[in-house]
Design an enzyme around this catalytic site. Structure first.
Site: not given
Length: 493
Positions: A412, A464
């Site tokens: 992005t 994660h």
């Protein structure tokens, strides 16, 4: 063969297809045909907008358009008939099967007749019929409407779907109230109150009988404001207090402005609805970690200028985003464990030997994330060509649902808005997203001296569950290293 069967075979209905991957509804943006127009098999008859893209729909019949079941701007469930075609117009007049009103009086899909079973459509199958029935709550005589149901119905209207109502006995339909001009309140030519489909839906959600409302719109049409006024709780009357005869009435309070008059409500639908659902699902499913690094990209900016003059890149869009994309692909090749997805159902990690590189694009329809398929195997000119096509198609609003599926990692570019950095949210099903900040001249220590250098900040968010801190840090550091010294595209690539 019965007359009904013959009519059903003559008048063919085209149902809203599933133009994406499991999408349940689409909004009709534009009709290209009108009743009476001749159509042929494969001719595009309308454009619809799903949660992912704007798509033109071809009709699989040849004949004359008999009826458009819904008007432009109406959201229709997949599997609902949107147009009827007379496939044998030369056979003379016949009564066509109809389950909906004309487009200007189109009603929500739940008011249409239920299709029998799942109907095959152009792509996939229509939605399975539901046995759930909704009955509008009728106001009890002498009891004012409660604020909470009104609030819930307004929220349902904002979401573009009717609010769930508890089952309640259906009271007999009250007789139409006669106004001083002897006209039935809100009555149409056939005794049916005049109101547009969104207003009817709002009244149904609020449990308001349209026949009990006095219309204020032109030609006796009931407006949205009329429904809200009928649903508003009656103001509590203060007990009368006898004032001294000499006391003068207090002046009315002035300067009070209704906040609702300065607010606008827009239904949540299309790309905005899909984006909201995806971001919420991602933020509350994948544990995000975001790391930042500031890097000197002066050499990368020089390479961009050199590539613009390279004959092999003639006619291609060359910009810093191209080099950032290539740097990410090189770093992923060095750390392939990052390119994975989490399979919650099977409790597995799916490692992918391909990279479908998503590029977040801001369009007039909202944020979309198309991706370049198998980007890791492409040369720099090929990557530049596909990147240019991807951006152009997105700006035109023609990105297909397939182009936005199966992404693995995303970039992005918030720097185009002058923003230094951010904490990007993962695209659902992906392992990482890289945010690129604005490239600015800043004081930087270069070869032992403070000089003005072109500097940017990178932010990498990762899942994660899949990526440990060490692995994510190494990936981000390698991306920065390539941008600092672009020759690593050769030595590492």
């Amino acid at each position: 063969m019965t007359t009904g069967t013959a009519n059903a075979q003559r008048f063919r209905e085209f149902k809203m297809p599933d133009v994406g991957e499991g999408l349940t509804e689409a909004e009709i943006l534009k009709w290209y045909v009108q009743p009476g127009d001749t159509v042929t098999d494969g001719q595009v008859v309308c454009e619809v907008e799903t949660a992912k893209a704007a798509v033109e729909l071809p009709i699989p019949y040849t004949g004359v358009v008999h009826e458009l079941r819904f008007g432009e701007g109406v959201t229709v469930d997949v599997g609902t008939a949107i147009i009827a075609v007379d496939t044998d117009p030369g056979a003379g007049p016949a009564e066509a099967p109809s389950t909906a009103s004309a487009p200007q009086e189109a009603v929500p899909a739940e008011e249409d007749a239920e299709p029998q079973g799942r109907q095959a459509v152009l792509v996939g199958y229509g939605a399975a019929p539901s046995s759930t029935k909704r009955r509008a709550r009728k106001p009890q005589a002498g009891v004012p409407a409660q604020p909470e149901p009104v609030k819930a119905a307004l929220q349902a209207e904002l979401n573009g779907r009717p609010a769930a109502q508890p089952a309640a006995p259906v009271a007999p339909q009250p007789a139409a109230t006669v106004t001083p001009d002897a006209r039935p309140v809100g009555a149409g030519t056939a005794g049916r109150p005049l109101a547009k489909p969104p207003v009817r839906k709002l009244a149904k959600d609020l449990g308001i009988d349209l026949a009990t409302i006095s219309p204020t719109g032109p030609d006796g049409i009931i407006t949205r404001e009329d429904v809200h006024a009928a649903a508003a709780p009656a103001p509590a009357q203060a007990p009368a207090v006898e004032a001294p005869a000499a006391q003068v009435a207090a002046p009315a309070v002035t300067g009070v402005v209704d906040a609702a008059a300065r607010e606008r409500r827009v239904p949540v639908k299309g790309v905005r609805k899909a984006t909201a659902q995806a971001m919420v699902a991602s933020a509350f499913t994948a544990p995000h970690v975001t790391e930042f690094i500031t890097v000197d990209v002066t050499r990368t900016m020089k390479l961009v200028q050199e590539l613009k003059q390279d004959p092999d890149m003639a006619g291609l869009r060359v910009n810093p985003l191209l080099i950032v994309a290539k740097a990410l692909l090189v770093a992923l090749k060095r750390h392939p464990e990052v390119n994975a997805s989490w399979d919650e159902a099977n409790q597995e990690i799916v490692y992918k030997d391909y990279v479908n590189l998503g590029i977040a694009a801001a369009t007039p329809r909202g944020l979309i994330v198309p991706n370049i398929k198998d980007a890791g195997s492409k040369t720099l000119p090929q990557l530049a060509e596909e990147l240019g096509e991807l951006v152009a198609t997105a700006r035109e609003g023609k990105t297909s649902p397939a182009a936005m599926s199966a992404g693995t990692v995303t970039i992005t570019n918030v720097g185009v808005f002058g923003v230094d950095s951010g904490t990007p949210i993962l695209n659902p099903g992906e392992s990482a997203i890289l945010a690129v900040g604005a490239i600015k001249l800043q004081p930087w220590v270069h070869k032992g001296k403070v000089k003005a250098r072109q500097v940017t900040t990178l932010a990498l968010s990762f899942d994660h569950r899949l990526v440990d801190g060490e692995l994510g840090s190494k990936l981000l550091a390698d991306i920065a290293a390539v941008l600092e010294r672009p020759k690593r595209l050769i030595t590492w690539g």
